[in-house]
Motif scaffolding. Structure first.
Motif, PDB file in Angstrom:
ATOM      1  N   ALA A   1      38.920 -25.710  -5.118  1.00  0.00           N
ATOM      2  CA  ALA A   1      38.512 -26.863  -5.282  1.00  0.00           C
ATOM      3  C   ALA A   1      37.014 -27.092  -4.912  1.00  0.00           C
ATOM      4  CB  ALA A   1      39.067 -28.059  -4.768  1.00  0.00           C
ATOM      5  N   ARG A   2      36.207 -27.965  -5.378  1.00  0.00           N
ATOM      6  CA  ARG A   2      34.613 -27.940  -4.759  1.00  0.00           C
ATOM      7  C   ARG A   2      34.591 -29.342  -4.319  1.00  0.00           C
ATOM      8  NH1 ARG A   2      33.148 -28.650 -10.910  1.00  0.00           N
ATOM      9  NH2 ARG A   2      33.216 -30.994 -11.173  1.00  0.00           N
TER      10      ARG A   2
ATOM     11  N   ASP B   1      26.110 -34.341   5.010  1.00  0.00           N
ATOM     12  CA  ASP B   1      25.256 -34.894   3.961  1.00  0.00           C
ATOM     13  C   ASP B   1      24.588 -33.759   3.165  1.00  0.00           C
ATOM     14  OD1 ASP B   1      24.206 -37.234   2.694  1.00  0.00           O
ATOM     15  OD2 ASP B   1      22.374 -36.837   3.486  1.00  0.00           O
ATOM     16  N   ALA B   2      24.346 -32.599   3.685  1.00  0.00           N
ATOM     17  CA  ALA B   2      23.542 -31.532   2.943  1.00  0.00           C
ATOM     18  C   ALA B   2      24.580 -30.737   2.251  1.00  0.00           C
ATOM     19  CB  ALA B   2      23.012 -30.704   3.893  1.00  0.00           C
ATOM     20  N   ALA B   3      26.054 -30.826   2.606  1.00  0.00           N
ATOM     21  CA  ALA B   3      26.899 -29.615   2.181  1.00  0.00           C
ATOM     22  C   ALA B   3      27.539 -29.890   0.731  1.00  0.00           C
ATOM     23  CB  ALA B   3      27.812 -29.666   3.179  1.00  0.00           C
ATOM     24  N   ALA B   4      27.677 -28.790   0.115  1.00  0.00           N
ATOM     25  CA  ALA B   4      28.561 -28.689  -1.017  1.00  0.00           C
ATOM     26  C   ALA B   4      29.763 -27.662  -0.712  1.00  0.00           C
ATOM     27  CB  ALA B   4      27.881 -28.026  -2.172  1.00  0.00           C
ATOM     28  N   GLY B   5      30.983 -28.203  -0.475  1.00  0.00           N
ATOM     29  CA  GLY B   5      31.907 -27.416   0.074  1.00  0.00           C
ATOM     30  C   GLY B   5      32.981 -26.876  -0.919  1.00  0.00           C
ATOM     31  N   ILE B   6      33.428 -25.718  -0.468  1.00  0.00           N
ATOM     32  CA  ILE B   6      34.487 -25.005  -1.042  1.00  0.00           C
ATOM     33  C   ILE B   6      35.893 -25.016  -0.285  1.00  0.00           C
ATOM     34  CG2 ILE B   6      35.156 -22.655  -2.035  1.00  0.00           C
ATOM     35  CD1 ILE B   6      32.230 -21.896  -1.994  1.00  0.00           C
ATOM     36  N   ILE B   7      37.040 -25.586  -1.256  1.00  0.00           N
ATOM     37  CA  ILE B   7      38.248 -25.728  -0.550  1.00  0.00           C
ATOM     38  C   ILE B   7      38.907 -24.482  -1.005  1.00  0.00           C
ATOM     39  CG2 ILE B   7      40.255 -27.102  -0.183  1.00  0.00           C
ATOM     40  CD1 ILE B   7      37.601 -28.154   0.729  1.00  0.00           C
ATOM     41  N   CYS B   8      38.886 -23.120  -0.179  1.00  0.00           N
ATOM     42  CA  CYS B   8      39.738 -21.894  -0.860  1.00  0.00           C
ATOM     43  C   CYS B   8      39.998 -20.987   0.717  1.00  0.00           C
ATOM     44  CB  CYS B   8      38.787 -21.422  -1.867  1.00  0.00           C
ATOM     45  SG  CYS B   8      39.887 -19.754  -2.535  1.00  0.00           S
ATOM     46  N   PRO B   9      40.429 -21.528   1.696  1.00  0.00           N
ATOM     47  CA  PRO B   9      40.373 -20.612   2.966  1.00  0.00           C
ATOM     48  C   PRO B   9      41.386 -19.495   2.773  1.00  0.00           C
ATOM     49  CG  PRO B   9      41.858 -22.682   2.993  1.00  0.00           C
ATOM     50  CD  PRO B   9      41.379 -22.834   1.655  1.00  0.00           C
ATOM     51  N   TRP B  10      42.276 -19.831   1.686  1.00  0.00           N
ATOM     52  CA  TRP B  10      43.313 -18.435   1.688  1.00  0.00           C
ATOM     53  C   TRP B  10      42.742 -17.275   1.564  1.00  0.00           C
ATOM     54  CZ3 TRP B  10      43.225 -22.512  -2.028  1.00  0.00           C
ATOM     55  CH2 TRP B  10      43.534 -23.556  -1.684  1.00  0.00           C
ATOM     56  N   LEU B  11      41.751 -16.770   1.084  1.00  0.00           N
ATOM     57  CA  LEU B  11      41.086 -15.459   0.690  1.00  0.00           C
ATOM     58  C   LEU B  11      40.344 -14.872   1.986  1.00  0.00           C
ATOM     59  CD1 LEU B  11      40.129 -15.586  -3.020  1.00  0.00           C
ATOM     60  CD2 LEU B  11      42.259 -14.940  -1.743  1.00  0.00           C
ATOM     61  N   SER B  12      39.984 -15.963   3.021  1.00  0.00           N
ATOM     62  CA  SER B  12      39.079 -15.655   4.082  1.00  0.00           C
ATOM     63  C   SER B  12      39.491 -14.272   4.979  1.00  0.00           C
ATOM     64  CB  SER B  12      38.944 -16.733   4.902  1.00  0.00           C
ATOM     65  OG  SER B  12      38.289 -16.423   6.320  1.00  0.00           O
ATOM     66  N   LYS B  13      38.451 -13.492   5.212  1.00  0.00           N
ATOM     67  CA  LYS B  13      38.611 -12.344   6.086  1.00  0.00           C
ATOM     68  C   LYS B  13      38.789 -12.799   7.559  1.00  0.00           C
ATOM     69  CE  LYS B  13      36.570  -9.071   2.408  1.00  0.00           C
ATOM     70  NZ  LYS B  13      35.621  -8.286   2.360  1.00  0.00           N
TER      71      LYS B  13
END
Length: 378
Positions: free
Chosen positions: A150-151, A41-53
């Motif tokens: 995506a957001r 409920d609190a979150a604003a998410g980012i769909i972009c795991p491909w650049l993760s370290k």
């Protein structure tokens, strides 16, 4: 008809309910305590795991598959829910003031695109090009844009999943839940608002940071602790923020533009705070200070809302998905942490598939709950 009770109405629980409700063989009830600290409920998410370290390959596989599942989920949800479902593929832009760092990230993205084509186009941007994408960008910063990024508005997506599940026959109750057992077998769930026990053939626990309180009466200790996350919602007047990409600065906090001038910045990752949901001056300062380093134009924004949530984390920061040891009709998933909106919809689907005895969308052998759920020593 099998009776399935799901404890927890966040992104995992509602995704499981949505998947199960597509079959007429299951009577699905969700019990959600509507805690004000619910991470979804609190979150604003980012769909972009491909650049993760992150070097955790098990986590990355789940995040990659979770990002892939969004396309299928959104197509199906839009057919059933005719209003905002909280998802928009606007792209994600990583910003750096060192071109070589962006080149290195582009190479990583290219290598990962071989088995994750949903990454889309990978484009290196000059400062002027990056500023055209995100007008608030500080001088000298360049960008790497990933078109598949995506957001996600966690609240809107959760509500859309609930609406679709209820439309297909699922029931949602609000209140505190407790597991009930007969002769060592969990066969029902109590809900204090109806003062009765709901019979259950199988139970899914999707309670996030609150899971350990549910399993403790069974004599089980769960390796889950809450992590406090604070987010700041801003309003920028006369800005076309809805078309801006998600911004990934060289720090852990992000800038997520939404429609109608809304921009969300954060979130913090605060340990050892328990379930404290108090907004704090130090966190407000830290979030604003970090964001203004990369987007000084945010200084023009109005502070509209401050959200605080509690994420569930394991001690090794790895997620778990599967059946609770010693209780074959009790399933759980947890430990998604800050990637909950990326992985949560898929995890809910995997739990539903396990309940239905279907072939799983992806193997979950590497996510066994056993190392994280142990008997309490007497």
């Amino acid at each position: 008809m099998q009776k399935i009770v799901i404890i927890g109405g966040g992104i995992i629980g509602m995704s499981a309910a949505y998947t199960l409700s597509q079959s007429k063989n299951y009577d699905v009830t969700v019990i959600d305590q509507k805690d004000p600290g619910q991470a979804t409920d609190a979150a604003a998410g980012i769909i972009c795991p491909w650049l993760s370290k992150r070097r955790n390959k098990v986590w990355y596989e789940l995040a990659k598959q979770g990002a892939r599942y969004y396309r299928e989920l959104m197509i199906n949800l839009m057919k059933e829910v005719h209003h905002d479902i909280g998802f928009q593929q606007v792209g994600a832009m990583c910003i750096r003031d060192d071109k070589q760092l962006l080149i290195d990230l582009a190479e990583k993205a290219e290598s990962r695109r071989k088995d994750a084509p949903e990454i889309g186009e990978i484009t290196l941007l000059t400062h002027d090009q990056a500023k055209e994408e995100f007008p608030l960008l500080k001088d000298h910063f360049m960008g790497l844009k990933i078109s598949g990024g995506a957001r996600v508005n966690g609240r809107a997506l959760r509500n859309a999943l609930e609406m679709a599940a209820v439309k297909q026959g699922a029931s949602v109750l609000h209140g505190f839940a407790n597991l009930c057992q007969t002769n060592g077998v969990v066969d029902g769930v109590g809900c204090h608002t109806i003062e009765s026990i709901i019979p259950a053939d199988q139970v899914i626990i999707a309670a996030g940071a609150w899971e350990r309180h549910l399993l403790a009466p069974l004599g089980l200790m769960t390796d889950i602790t809450p992590q406090k996350g604070q987010l700041l919602h801003l309003r920028l007047n006369n800005k076309q923020t809805g078309v801006w990409p998600v911004i990934l600065p060289p720090i852990g906090q992000s800038i997520v533009p939404f429609e109608h001038g809304q921009v969300v910045i954060g979130a913090t990752h605060e340990k050892h705070k328990g379930f404290d949901l108090s907004p704090t001056v130090g966190s407000i300062y830290d979030i604003l200070h970090q964001a203004l380093r990369f987007a000084p134009g945010l200084a023009e924004g109005e502070i509209k809302e401050w959200r605080v949530g509690s994420r569930g984390f394991t001690s090794d920061f790895s997620p778990f998905i599967g059946r609770v040891p010693g209780y074959p009709n009790l399933l759980t998933a947890n430990g998604l942490g800050a990637s909950g909106l990326t992985t949560g919809p898929l995890v809910g689907k995997l739990l539903a598939e396990s309940v239905m005895g279907l072939d799983l969308t992806m193997p979950i052998d590497n996510y066994d709950p056993a190392p994280y759920i142990r008997e309490i020593k007497k």
